[in-house]
Design a protein around this motif. Sequence first.
Motif, PDB file in Angstrom:
ATOM      1  N   GLY A 135       0.800  -1.217   0.000  1.00  0.00           N
ATOM      2  CA  GLY A 135       0.000   0.000   0.000  1.00  0.00           C
ATOM      3  C   GLY A 135       0.831   1.265   0.000  1.00  0.00           C
ATOM      4  N   ALA A 136       2.054   1.191   0.536  1.00  0.00           N
ATOM      5  CA  ALA A 136       2.914   2.371   0.584  1.00  0.00           C
ATOM      6  C   ALA A 136       3.336   2.822  -0.804  1.00  0.00           C
ATOM      7  CB  ALA A 136       4.155   2.082   1.429  1.00  0.00           C
ATOM      8  N   ALA A 137       3.267   1.946  -1.792  1.00  0.00           N
ATOM      9  CA  ALA A 137       3.606   2.318  -3.164  1.00  0.00           C
ATOM     10  C   ALA A 137       2.475   3.046  -3.855  1.00  0.00           C
ATOM     11  CB  ALA A 137       3.986   1.075  -3.970  1.00  0.00           C
ATOM     12  N   GLY A 138       1.350   3.179  -3.174  1.00  0.00           N
ATOM     13  CA  GLY A 138       0.192   3.875  -3.729  1.00  0.00           C
ATOM     14  C   GLY A 138      -1.071   3.081  -3.494  1.00  0.00           C
ATOM     15  N   ALA A 139      -1.963   3.637  -2.664  1.00  0.00           N
ATOM     16  CA  ALA A 139      -3.197   2.921  -2.343  1.00  0.00           C
ATOM     17  C   ALA A 139      -4.060   2.717  -3.578  1.00  0.00           C
ATOM     18  CB  ALA A 139      -3.977   3.687  -1.276  1.00  0.00           C
ATOM     19  N   SER A 140      -4.005   3.659  -4.519  1.00  0.00           N
ATOM     20  CA  SER A 140      -4.819   3.507  -5.720  1.00  0.00           C
ATOM     21  C   SER A 140      -4.398   2.276  -6.524  1.00  0.00           C
ATOM     22  CB  SER A 140      -4.717   4.766  -6.584  1.00  0.00           C
ATOM     23  OG  SER A 140      -3.362   5.051  -6.899  1.00  0.00           O
ATOM     24  N   LEU A 141      -3.105   1.982  -6.546  1.00  0.00           N
ATOM     25  CA  LEU A 141      -2.628   0.795  -7.262  1.00  0.00           C
ATOM     26  C   LEU A 141      -3.047  -0.468  -6.531  1.00  0.00           C
ATOM     27  CD1 LEU A 141      -1.028  -0.565  -9.488  1.00  0.00           C
ATOM     28  CD2 LEU A 141       1.046  -0.222  -8.139  1.00  0.00           C
ATOM     29  N   SER A 142      -2.889  -0.491  -5.220  1.00  0.00           N
ATOM     30  CA  SER A 142      -3.285  -1.670  -4.446  1.00  0.00           C
ATOM     31  C   SER A 142      -4.770  -1.960  -4.614  1.00  0.00           C
ATOM     32  CB  SER A 142      -2.965  -1.458  -2.968  1.00  0.00           C
ATOM     33  OG  SER A 142      -1.578  -1.271  -2.772  1.00  0.00           O
ATOM     34  N   ASP A 143      -5.580  -0.905  -4.570  1.00  0.00           N
ATOM     35  CA  ASP A 143      -7.024  -1.093  -4.732  1.00  0.00           C
ATOM     36  C   ASP A 143      -7.355  -1.626  -6.127  1.00  0.00           C
ATOM     37  OD1 ASP A 143      -7.315  -0.086  -2.200  1.00  0.00           O
ATOM     38  OD2 ASP A 143      -7.943   1.918  -2.839  1.00  0.00           O
ATOM     39  N   ALA A 144      -6.723  -1.060  -7.156  1.00  0.00           N
ATOM     40  CA  ALA A 144      -7.013  -1.485  -8.521  1.00  0.00           C
ATOM     41  C   ALA A 144      -6.593  -2.936  -8.753  1.00  0.00           C
ATOM     42  CB  ALA A 144      -6.297  -0.568  -9.510  1.00  0.00           C
ATOM     43  N   VAL A 145      -5.425  -3.317  -8.227  1.00  0.00           N
ATOM     44  CA  VAL A 145      -4.961  -4.690  -8.379  1.00  0.00           C
ATOM     45  C   VAL A 145      -5.885  -5.652  -7.638  1.00  0.00           C
ATOM     46  CG1 VAL A 145      -3.096  -6.289  -7.826  1.00  0.00           C
ATOM     47  CG2 VAL A 145      -2.566  -4.049  -8.774  1.00  0.00           C
ATOM     48  N   SER A 146      -6.280  -5.288  -6.428  1.00  0.00           N
ATOM     49  CA  SER A 146      -7.172  -6.150  -5.639  1.00  0.00           C
ATOM     50  C   SER A 146      -8.486  -6.389  -6.369  1.00  0.00           C
ATOM     51  CB  SER A 146      -7.435  -5.517  -4.271  1.00  0.00           C
ATOM     52  OG  SER A 146      -6.232  -5.353  -3.555  1.00  0.00           O
ATOM     53  N   GLN A 147      -9.048  -5.328  -6.953  1.00  0.00           N
ATOM     54  CA  GLN A 147     -10.310  -5.475  -7.668  1.00  0.00           C
ATOM     55  C   GLN A 147     -10.147  -6.323  -8.920  1.00  0.00           C
ATOM     56  OE1 GLN A 147     -11.692  -1.472  -8.362  1.00  0.00           O
ATOM     57  NE2 GLN A 147     -11.694  -0.961  -6.175  1.00  0.00           N
ATOM     58  N   ALA A 173      -1.768   9.615   4.366  1.00  0.00           N
ATOM     59  CA  ALA A 173      -3.046   9.272   3.754  1.00  0.00           C
ATOM     60  C   ALA A 173      -2.858   8.711   2.351  1.00  0.00           C
ATOM     61  CB  ALA A 173      -3.955  10.505   3.708  1.00  0.00           C
ATOM     62  N   ARG A 174      -3.205   7.435   2.189  1.00  0.00           N
ATOM     63  CA  ARG A 174      -3.158   6.737   0.903  1.00  0.00           C
ATOM     64  C   ARG A 174      -1.786   6.799   0.246  1.00  0.00           C
ATOM     65  NH1 ARG A 174      -7.764   4.869  -0.880  1.00  0.00           N
ATOM     66  NH2 ARG A 174      -7.070   4.802  -3.046  1.00  0.00           N
ATOM     67  N   GLY A 175      -0.743   6.989   1.055  1.00  0.00           N
ATOM     68  CA  GLY A 175       0.614   6.984   0.544  1.00  0.00           C
ATOM     69  C   GLY A 175       0.949   8.181  -0.320  1.00  0.00           C
ATOM     70  N   LEU A 176       0.276   9.319  -0.113  1.00  0.00           N
ATOM     71  CA  LEU A 176       0.464  10.493  -0.965  1.00  0.00           C
ATOM     72  C   LEU A 176       1.482  11.490  -0.431  1.00  0.00           C
ATOM     73  CD1 LEU A 176      -3.237  11.207  -2.003  1.00  0.00           C
ATOM     74  CD2 LEU A 176      -1.415  10.255  -3.429  1.00  0.00           C
ATOM     75  N   THR A 177       1.987  11.285   0.781  1.00  0.00           N
ATOM     76  CA  THR A 177       2.916  12.260   1.350  1.00  0.00           C
ATOM     77  C   THR A 177       4.150  12.437   0.475  1.00  0.00           C
ATOM     78  OG1 THR A 177       2.168  11.841   3.610  1.00  0.00           O
ATOM     79  CG2 THR A 177       4.360  12.783   3.341  1.00  0.00           C
ATOM     80  N   SER A 178       4.696  11.350  -0.040  1.00  0.00           N
ATOM     81  CA  SER A 178       5.883  11.449  -0.893  1.00  0.00           C
ATOM     82  C   SER A 178       5.610  12.318  -2.107  1.00  0.00           C
ATOM     83  CB  SER A 178       6.328  10.055  -1.344  1.00  0.00           C
ATOM     84  OG  SER A 178       6.707   9.263  -0.245  1.00  0.00           O
ATOM     85  N   ASN A 285       4.649  16.247 -13.086  1.00  0.00           N
ATOM     86  CA  ASN A 285       3.877  15.901 -11.892  1.00  0.00           C
ATOM     87  C   ASN A 285       2.786  14.870 -12.141  1.00  0.00           C
ATOM     88  OD1 ASN A 285       5.255  17.279  -9.872  1.00  0.00           O
ATOM     89  ND2 ASN A 285       4.189  19.192 -10.265  1.00  0.00           N
ATOM     90  N   PRO A 286       1.934  15.037 -13.155  1.00  0.00           N
ATOM     91  CA  PRO A 286       0.940  13.976 -13.379  1.00  0.00           C
ATOM     92  C   PRO A 286       1.568  12.653 -13.796  1.00  0.00           C
ATOM     93  CG  PRO A 286       0.868  15.590 -15.153  1.00  0.00           C
ATOM     94  CD  PRO A 286       1.741  16.165 -14.077  1.00  0.00           C
ATOM     95  N   GLY A 287       2.781  12.694 -14.369  1.00  0.00           N
ATOM     96  CA  GLY A 287       3.458  11.462 -14.761  1.00  0.00           C
ATOM     97  C   GLY A 287       4.420  10.938 -13.719  1.00  0.00           C
ATOM     98  N   SER A 288       4.366  11.482 -12.503  1.00  0.00           N
ATOM     99  CA  SER A 288       5.334  11.113 -11.476  1.00  0.00           C
ATOM    100  C   SER A 288       5.029   9.790 -10.795  1.00  0.00           C
ATOM    101  CB  SER A 288       5.402  12.213 -10.409  1.00  0.00           C
ATOM    102  OG  SER A 288       4.185  12.265  -9.672  1.00  0.00           O
ATOM    103  N   GLY A 289       3.822   9.248 -10.994  1.00  0.00           N
ATOM    104  CA  GLY A 289       3.451   8.031 -10.275  1.00  0.00           C
ATOM    105  C   GLY A 289       3.060   8.301  -8.839  1.00  0.00           C
ATOM    106  N   GLY A 290       2.816   9.565  -8.502  1.00  0.00           N
ATOM    107  CA  GLY A 290       2.470   9.917  -7.129  1.00  0.00           C
ATOM    108  C   GLY A 290       1.007   9.738  -6.825  1.00  0.00           C
ATOM    109  N   ALA A 291       0.155  10.495  -7.503  1.00  0.00           N
ATOM    110  CA  ALA A 291      -1.284  10.358  -7.287  1.00  0.00           C
ATOM    111  C   ALA A 291      -1.773   9.003  -7.790  1.00  0.00           C
ATOM    112  CB  ALA A 291      -2.019  11.494  -7.991  1.00  0.00           C
ATOM    113  N   TYR A 292      -1.338   8.625  -8.978  1.00  0.00           N
ATOM    114  CA  TYR A 292      -1.630   7.304  -9.537  1.00  0.00           C
ATOM    115  C   TYR A 292      -0.318   6.689  -9.998  1.00  0.00           C
ATOM    116  CZ  TYR A 292      -6.577   8.546  -9.617  1.00  0.00           C
ATOM    117  OH  TYR A 292      -7.848   8.921  -9.250  1.00  0.00           O
ATOM    118  N   PRO A 293       0.068   5.545  -9.431  1.00  0.00           N
ATOM    119  CA  PRO A 293       1.327   4.894  -9.842  1.00  0.00           C
ATOM    120  C   PRO A 293       1.336   4.562 -11.333  1.00  0.00           C
ATOM    121  CG  PRO A 293       0.592   4.011  -7.749  1.00  0.00           C
ATOM    122  CD  PRO A 293      -0.525   4.887  -8.253  1.00  0.00           C
TER     123      PRO A 293
END
Length: 365
Positions: A135-147, A173-178, A285-293
Amino acid sequence: MAPIGTSIGISSSTGTSTGTSSSPHVSFTDGNGNGVTGRAALLVLGALLLQLAFIASYLGAFHQPRPHRVALATVAPQQLRGQMVERLNGLPGRPFAARATSTEAKAVRQVERRIVDAALVVDPRSNTDRLFVAGAAGASLSDAVSQAVGRAEATQKRSVRVVDLVPAGKRDARGLTSFYLVLGWCVGGCLCAAMLAVSHGVRPANPRRALARLGTMALYAAVAGLAGAAIAGPWLHALPGALLPLWGVGALLVFAVGATTLAFQGLAGVIGIGLAMLVVVVIGNPGSGGAYPYPLLPDLWRAIGPALPPGAGTWTTRSIAYFHGHATTRPLLVLYTWAAAGVVLTLVSAAVRGRRNPGPDLVLR
């Protein structure tokens, strides 16, 4: 006295007139010369284009995130292993790039070292398999993979239990601090270079003046890197990980962005500030993998994001904070390359300008 109103004037190197001159310069002014010059109008147009690019880039990257070739280690009995990998890789839309792994321990280690994004372990003794994520690599990725894995398992009348091997911190929160920390560092690097341009002229006149600016940028980067790491770590406890490594990557990132901005300014003048914003903020920034890996981004941003400073900085910061510094060699090389290229181009452009217009050396100018 000339009436006040808007007219198109033609100005020469000696002043403004309504006639034709040998060195025409179009401006939109009143009779007293007040108004918008053609150059200013072009800069305003450039600002509009940059704004539209910002909107298009962020919406293009974020409007429809979905998994694409997520690196997935797969552990299954030998007689099922090949069939399992083939089935996962053949799913519509190709959400997974599955690879067979011999043991659960190896699969877990690959997730913890950021070699793969997740690992699926098939349990032949039950109808429930386990999916290991980080999850630390991005909660959005973990959620998408799980689904996605859950849907694939349901077609086989099986279920999946998700295990987060590397969860994000309680205050992250959701690994977004980085991502936000790196965003602040990048903006700071751009702003420092822009302020040097505003205060002392966009283009340094010779290499000595360019070196003075680069030295100022290095000092600023050291302070900004430490301050950002301290705020995210010891102050807010939003990001775990040792302070010194975070300080180091922060300082390198700020300097890389600042030196790049100085280089663009040296090559293109005030337009260089816009070019730096285009590379770092609009695209980076949008391609940084931060908000969405990366596996959730469209092809363009997924391809170029890791090669830009925000992407390299976000990946490295997350790795330092949660993954014991694993998988940081390539992104660190990216940051060093941008920093070195920025320094070289800044000095070369100043040297060329110095030969054309020799003059006295002034600090920071």
